[in-house]
Design a protein around this motif. Structure first.
Motif, short mmCIF file in Angstrom:
data_model
loop_
_atom_site.label_atom_id
_atom_site.label_comp_id
_atom_site.label_asym_id
_atom_site.label_seq_id
_atom_site.Cartn_x
_atom_site.Cartn_y
_atom_site.Cartn_z
N ARG A 17 47.95 66.70 114.44
CA ARG A 17 48.80 66.22 115.48
C ARG A 17 49.49 67.26 116.33
N LEU A 18 50.11 68.14 115.41
CA LEU A 18 50.85 69.20 116.07
C LEU A 18 50.08 69.89 116.95
N LEU A 19 48.72 70.41 116.58
CA LEU A 19 47.93 71.36 117.40
C LEU A 19 47.47 70.55 118.65
N ALA A 84 48.18 80.66 124.54
CA ALA A 84 47.00 80.88 123.88
C ALA A 84 46.92 81.61 122.47
N GLU A 85 47.69 82.77 122.42
CA GLU A 85 47.96 83.20 121.24
C GLU A 85 48.81 82.52 120.44
N GLN A 86 49.96 81.82 121.00
CA GLN A 86 50.49 81.02 119.76
C GLN A 86 49.43 79.96 119.19
N GLN A 87 48.73 79.41 120.14
CA GLN A 87 47.87 78.17 119.66
C GLN A 87 46.77 78.75 118.77
N ALA A 88 46.34 79.81 118.98
CA ALA A 88 45.29 80.63 117.98
C ALA A 88 45.73 80.82 116.88
N ASP A 89 47.07 81.50 116.77
CA ASP A 89 47.58 81.81 115.57
C ASP A 89 47.78 80.52 114.61
N LEU A 90 48.62 79.45 115.57
CA LEU A 90 48.89 78.26 114.58
C LEU A 90 47.77 77.50 113.93
N ALA A 91 46.61 77.63 114.79
CA ALA A 91 45.63 76.80 114.19
C ALA A 91 44.87 77.87 112.95
#
Length: 229
Positions: A17-19, A84-91
Motif C-alpha cells: 500500500r505504501l509503495l 526514483a532512488e527513494q522508491q527503489a530503496d524503499l522497495a
C-alpha cells in the motif's frame, strides 16, 4: 499470542500500500512537509528504508544502528534523493527485511533494539508493521488513522498501553473505544483512575502523539499528558 508469520504477511500488505502511494510522488511531493515536525516526506521515506535495514541487523544479531548520530545522518542524507532512488530503496529495503525474516530462526529469542530496548524476536514483524502503517499516515497524503486495519489499530493500542503502563508520569487510565474494548495504562503517578473514551483510531492517535485527544471524552480528571515515544 504473537504470530510472526501472520505479521510478516501483514507487513507485506502494508508495504505494498505504501509503495503504491509513494510511487505516485513527484519531486515536489517528496520535498513537501510531512506531519512530523521538521521532516519532509523524503525524510519519512528515508527513515522507513533505513529502519528496514536496521531490523535486518537485529534479526542477524548486529546492533540496530551504529549510533543515534549515524542514524540521523543517514536519514538526512537519503531524504534529498530523487523520487526514483527513494522508491527503489524503499522497495529494496523491504525485500531485504522479508528475506532476512524468511531465514529459519528461533523466534522466541530476545533481541536488542535501539537504546538498549529488548524484545522477543517474534514482535519484530509487528514493530515493522507499525512503522510502515503509522508513517504512511504521517506522509499526509490521504491515508488516515481511520483507514488502518482495525486489527492493527487494536494491537497497536495494546502495545502503547503496555508501553505506558506503570509510567511514573502517567496516572492510572482506562481506555474504552466505541465497540466496548477496554485497555488500561499508566498507574505510576498519583491520581486517577481517569476514564478516556473514543473511537479506536482517536485513542491510537492520542497514544501515539498523532492527535491531541480533543475528540476524546474524559472523566475523573484531565486528559493525561503522555511522555514522548
Amino acid at each position: 499470542m504473537i504470530d510472526h508469520a501472520h505479521d510478516l504477511h501483514a507487513v507485506r500488505e502494508a508495504t505494498d500500500r505504501l509503495l503504491s502511494a509513494t510511487g505516485k510522488f513527484d519531486a515536489d511531493a517528496l520535498a513537501g512537509p510531512s506531519r512530523l515536525p521538521g521532516w519532509s516526506r523524503g525524510h519519512v521515506v528515508a527513515h522507513l528504508s533505513r529502519n528496514a535495514d536496521a531490523l535486518v541487523n537485529v534479526l542477524q544479531g548486529r546492533p540496530m544502528y551504529a549510533d543515534s548520530e549515524t542514524r540521523d545522518r543517514d536519514i538526512e542524507r537519503d531524504a534529498l534523493r530523487s523520487q526514483a532512488e527513494q522508491q527503489a530503496d524503499l522497495a529494496g529495503s523491504a525485500d531485504r527485511f522479508e528475506a532476512a525474516a524468511a531465514v529459519p530462526a528461533d523466534w522466541s529469542r530476545t533481541v536488542v533494539l535501539r537504546n538498549g530496548v529488548s524484545d522477543s524476536a517474534s514482535r519484530l514483524p509487528f514493530r515493522r508493521r507499525a512503522e510502515v502503517e503509522l508513517h504512511h499516515v504521517d506522509l499526509g497524503i490521504g491515508y488516515e488513522l481511520e483507514d488502518l486495519p482495525d486489527e492493527f489499530v487494536s494491537r497497536e493500542i495494546d502495545f502503547l498501553a503496555e508501553r505506558f503502563g506503570g509510567h511514573p508520569d502517567v496516572v492510572s487510565t482506562a481506555l474504552t473505544d466505541d465497540r466496548g474494548r477496554v485497555w488500561t495504562t499508566g498507574g505510576g503517578a498519583e491520581g486517577g483512575p481517569v476514564a478516556v473514551r473514543g473511537t479506536a483510531p482517536e485513542l491510537l492517535g492520542w497514544l501515539s502523539g498523532r492527535r491531541d485527544g480533543s475528540a476524546l471524552t474524559v472523566e475523573n480528571g484531565p486528559l493525561p499528558a503522555l511522555p514522548p515515544l
